[in-house]
Motif scaffolding. Structure first.
Motif, PDB file in Angstrom:
ATOM      1  N   ALA A  75       1.079  -1.179  -0.311  1.00  0.00           N
ATOM      2  CA  ALA A  75       0.048   0.086  -0.145  1.00  0.00           C
ATOM      3  C   ALA A  75       0.970   1.484   0.173  1.00  0.00           C
ATOM      4  CB  ALA A  75      -1.075  -0.116   1.390  1.00  0.00           C
ATOM      5  N   TYR A  76       2.356   1.137   0.423  1.00  0.00           N
ATOM      6  CA  TYR A  76       3.035   2.210   0.906  1.00  0.00           C
ATOM      7  C   TYR A  76       3.126   2.417  -0.589  1.00  0.00           C
ATOM      8  CZ  TYR A  76       6.430   5.706   1.918  1.00  0.00           C
ATOM      9  OH  TYR A  76       7.164   6.495   2.019  1.00  0.00           O
ATOM     10  N   ALA A  77       4.504   1.837  -1.395  1.00  0.00           N
ATOM     11  CA  ALA A  77       4.903   1.922  -1.976  1.00  0.00           C
ATOM     12  C   ALA A  77       3.793   1.956  -3.224  1.00  0.00           C
ATOM     13  CB  ALA A  77       5.583   0.582  -2.465  1.00  0.00           C
ATOM     14  N   SER A  78       2.876   1.716  -3.624  1.00  0.00           N
ATOM     15  CA  SER A  78       1.756   2.407  -4.416  1.00  0.00           C
ATOM     16  C   SER A  78       0.614   3.444  -3.957  1.00  0.00           C
ATOM     17  CB  SER A  78       0.986   0.826  -4.470  1.00  0.00           C
ATOM     18  OG  SER A  78       0.001   1.389  -3.366  1.00  0.00           O
ATOM     19  N   SER A  79       1.530   3.754  -2.947  1.00  0.00           N
ATOM     20  CA  SER A  79       1.333   5.215  -3.066  1.00  0.00           C
ATOM     21  C   SER A  79       2.579   6.407  -3.585  1.00  0.00           C
ATOM     22  CB  SER A  79       0.780   6.383  -1.702  1.00  0.00           C
ATOM     23  OG  SER A  79       2.301   6.165  -0.248  1.00  0.00           O
ATOM     24  N   VAL A  80       3.307   5.593  -3.655  1.00  0.00           N
ATOM     25  CA  VAL A  80       4.838   6.652  -4.035  1.00  0.00           C
ATOM     26  C   VAL A  80       5.054   6.830  -5.718  1.00  0.00           C
ATOM     27  CG1 VAL A  80       6.753   7.098  -3.996  1.00  0.00           C
ATOM     28  CG2 VAL A  80       5.793   6.613  -1.983  1.00  0.00           C
ATOM     29  N   MET A  81       4.918   5.136  -5.915  1.00  0.00           N
ATOM     30  CA  MET A  81       4.804   5.016  -7.778  1.00  0.00           C
ATOM     31  C   MET A  81       3.899   3.757  -8.077  1.00  0.00           C
ATOM     32  SD  MET A  81       8.359   2.483  -6.656  1.00  0.00           S
ATOM     33  CE  MET A  81       8.931   4.097  -5.442  1.00  0.00           C
ATOM     34  N   THR A  82       3.602   3.644  -9.224  1.00  0.00           N
ATOM     35  CA  THR A  82       2.707   3.091  -9.322  1.00  0.00           C
ATOM     36  C   THR A  82       3.714   0.997  -9.663  1.00  0.00           C
ATOM     37  OG1 THR A  82       1.491   4.094 -10.823  1.00  0.00           O
ATOM     38  CG2 THR A  82       1.377   2.311 -12.072  1.00  0.00           C
ATOM     39  N   LEU A  83       2.780   0.299  -9.202  1.00  0.00           N
ATOM     40  CA  LEU A  83       3.768  -1.347  -9.139  1.00  0.00           C
ATOM     41  C   LEU A  83       2.951  -1.962 -10.382  1.00  0.00           C
ATOM     42  CD1 LEU A  83       3.493  -1.770  -5.483  1.00  0.00           C
ATOM     43  CD2 LEU A  83       5.358  -0.411  -6.791  1.00  0.00           C
ATOM     44  N   TYR A  84       3.680  -2.619 -11.111  1.00  0.00           N
ATOM     45  CA  TYR A  84       3.566  -3.485 -12.623  1.00  0.00           C
ATOM     46  C   TYR A  84       3.505  -4.940 -12.232  1.00  0.00           C
ATOM     47  CZ  TYR A  84       2.832   1.796 -14.681  1.00  0.00           C
ATOM     48  OH  TYR A  84       2.780   2.995 -15.265  1.00  0.00           O
ATOM     49  N   PRO A  85       2.646  -5.280 -12.950  1.00  0.00           N
ATOM     50  CA  PRO A  85       3.781  -6.617 -12.795  1.00  0.00           C
ATOM     51  C   PRO A  85       4.748  -6.914 -13.032  1.00  0.00           C
ATOM     52  CG  PRO A  85       1.171  -5.814 -13.995  1.00  0.00           C
ATOM     53  CD  PRO A  85       1.295  -4.689 -13.469  1.00  0.00           C
ATOM     54  N   GLY A  86       5.481  -7.513 -12.394  1.00  0.00           N
ATOM     55  CA  GLY A  86       6.406  -7.431 -12.477  1.00  0.00           C
ATOM     56  C   GLY A  86       7.561  -7.661 -11.571  1.00  0.00           C
ATOM     57  N   ASP A  87       7.161  -6.208 -10.861  1.00  0.00           N
ATOM     58  CA  ASP A  87       7.865  -5.420 -10.058  1.00  0.00           C
ATOM     59  C   ASP A  87       8.239  -6.531  -9.012  1.00  0.00           C
ATOM     60  OD1 ASP A  87       8.084  -3.595 -11.700  1.00  0.00           O
ATOM     61  OD2 ASP A  87       6.652  -2.611 -10.524  1.00  0.00           O
TER      62      ASP A  87
END
Length: 288
Positions: free
Chosen positions: A226-238
């Motif tokens: 949740a925190y990381a996705s509030s900073v940067m979009t997370l994509y499949p395979g990250d």
């Protein structure tokens, strides 16, 4: 419910016990490129354009007859979680934790697979092992809630976050080539009911240095996604490296490093210091 591995120069397989079934031909891809077939498979499954591979179809061979490789040889990005265990915070005498520091990025060129060697860059700077749970993103995630975070996870893997103890920024000290061993496979999320309750152990040269449960994470997997996705979009395979517990220590030439995580697997790599050079010989060290 699968353990997905890369092997023998880019083949994709499903591991079952001491055998692996080659399912490469079930993933329709003309060329997977440097990111690899598993990365392509995760992307197509997330988009609903790819079929789930069938481990009953394909050539099955003993694991001992293949060479396992990094399951994600070039992830889109590797997100690191600094100081995410209280005991590591105390051991390193850090005044802050992930709650203050946020996350950092590691170069995706730092990835190696099982059985390969971590190459130490400097002969006179300590380089440490950090055993960690790796989280593989399966669906695009932007500002997701902690309650929904696990719906965006494809699976889990073992990871080592190798770190030079020098003065540069974390991303520099952790991004040397070979500094992110990943593997031996990715276990799909349905096999791990709760990623915040897994035992983790890391051994160096036959001695246990780190032993913990992911229950002791400051930011658990849900909160971290949740925190990381509030900073940067997370994509499949990250890949998210969730942080390391107390017990980090120096690596030396010839060491064998093993990280083992309950229900996930066992990753082993070597250490090579034969090409290490003095820290003062690094490019640009006299400028300031």
């Amino acid at each position: 419910m699968m353990r997905l591995a890369m092997f023998d120069k880019g083949r994709l397989g499903v591991v079952d016990g001491d055998t692996i079934t080659d399912v490469t031909d079930q993933v329709a891809v003309p060329s997977a490129g440097p990111a690899g077939v598993l990365h392509h498979y995760i992307e197509t499954v997330s988009l609903g354009t790819g079929r789930v591979v069938d481990p009953e179809r394909g050539r099955r061979v003993p694991l001992t007859e293949v060479t396992l490789e990094a399951p994600l040889p070039r992830p889109g990005k590797i997100v690191g979680a600094p100081v995410n265990y209280l005991d590591h915070k105390a051991e390193m005498d850090y005044p802050t934790s992930i709650a203050d520091l946020g996350v950092f990025l590691k170069a995706n060129s730092s990835v190696i697979g099982p059985g390969q060697d971590v190459v130490l860059p400097y002969s006179d700077k300590r380089t440490d092992q950090e055993g960690e749970l790796g989280v593989v993103i399966g669906r695009t995630a932007t500002r997701v809630s902690a309650d929904d975070a696990l719906d965006h996870v494809f699976g889990y893997t073992c990871l080592l976050d190798i770190t030079v103890r020098s003065g540069e920024d974390r991303s520099t000290r952790k991004s040397f080539d070979t500094f992110t061993p990943i593997g031996p496979w990715v276990v799909t999320a349905d096999e791990i009911p709760d990623p915040d309750r897994l035992d983790l152990r890391c051994d160096v040269a036959g001695e246990t240095r780190q032993r913990t449960s992911t229950a002791d994470l400051i930011f658990g997997v849900r909160e971290l996604v949740a925190y990381a996705s509030s900073v940067m979009t997370l994509y499949p395979g990250d890949v998210i490296a969730t942080g390391t517990p107390a017990g980090v220590g120096p690596l030396g030439h010839g060491d064998r490093v093993v990280v083992e995580i309950e229900r996930v697997g066992r990753l082993e790599v070597g250490v090579d210091a034969s090409r290490a050079v003095p820290y003062t010989t690094r490019p640009g060290h006299r400028r300031g």
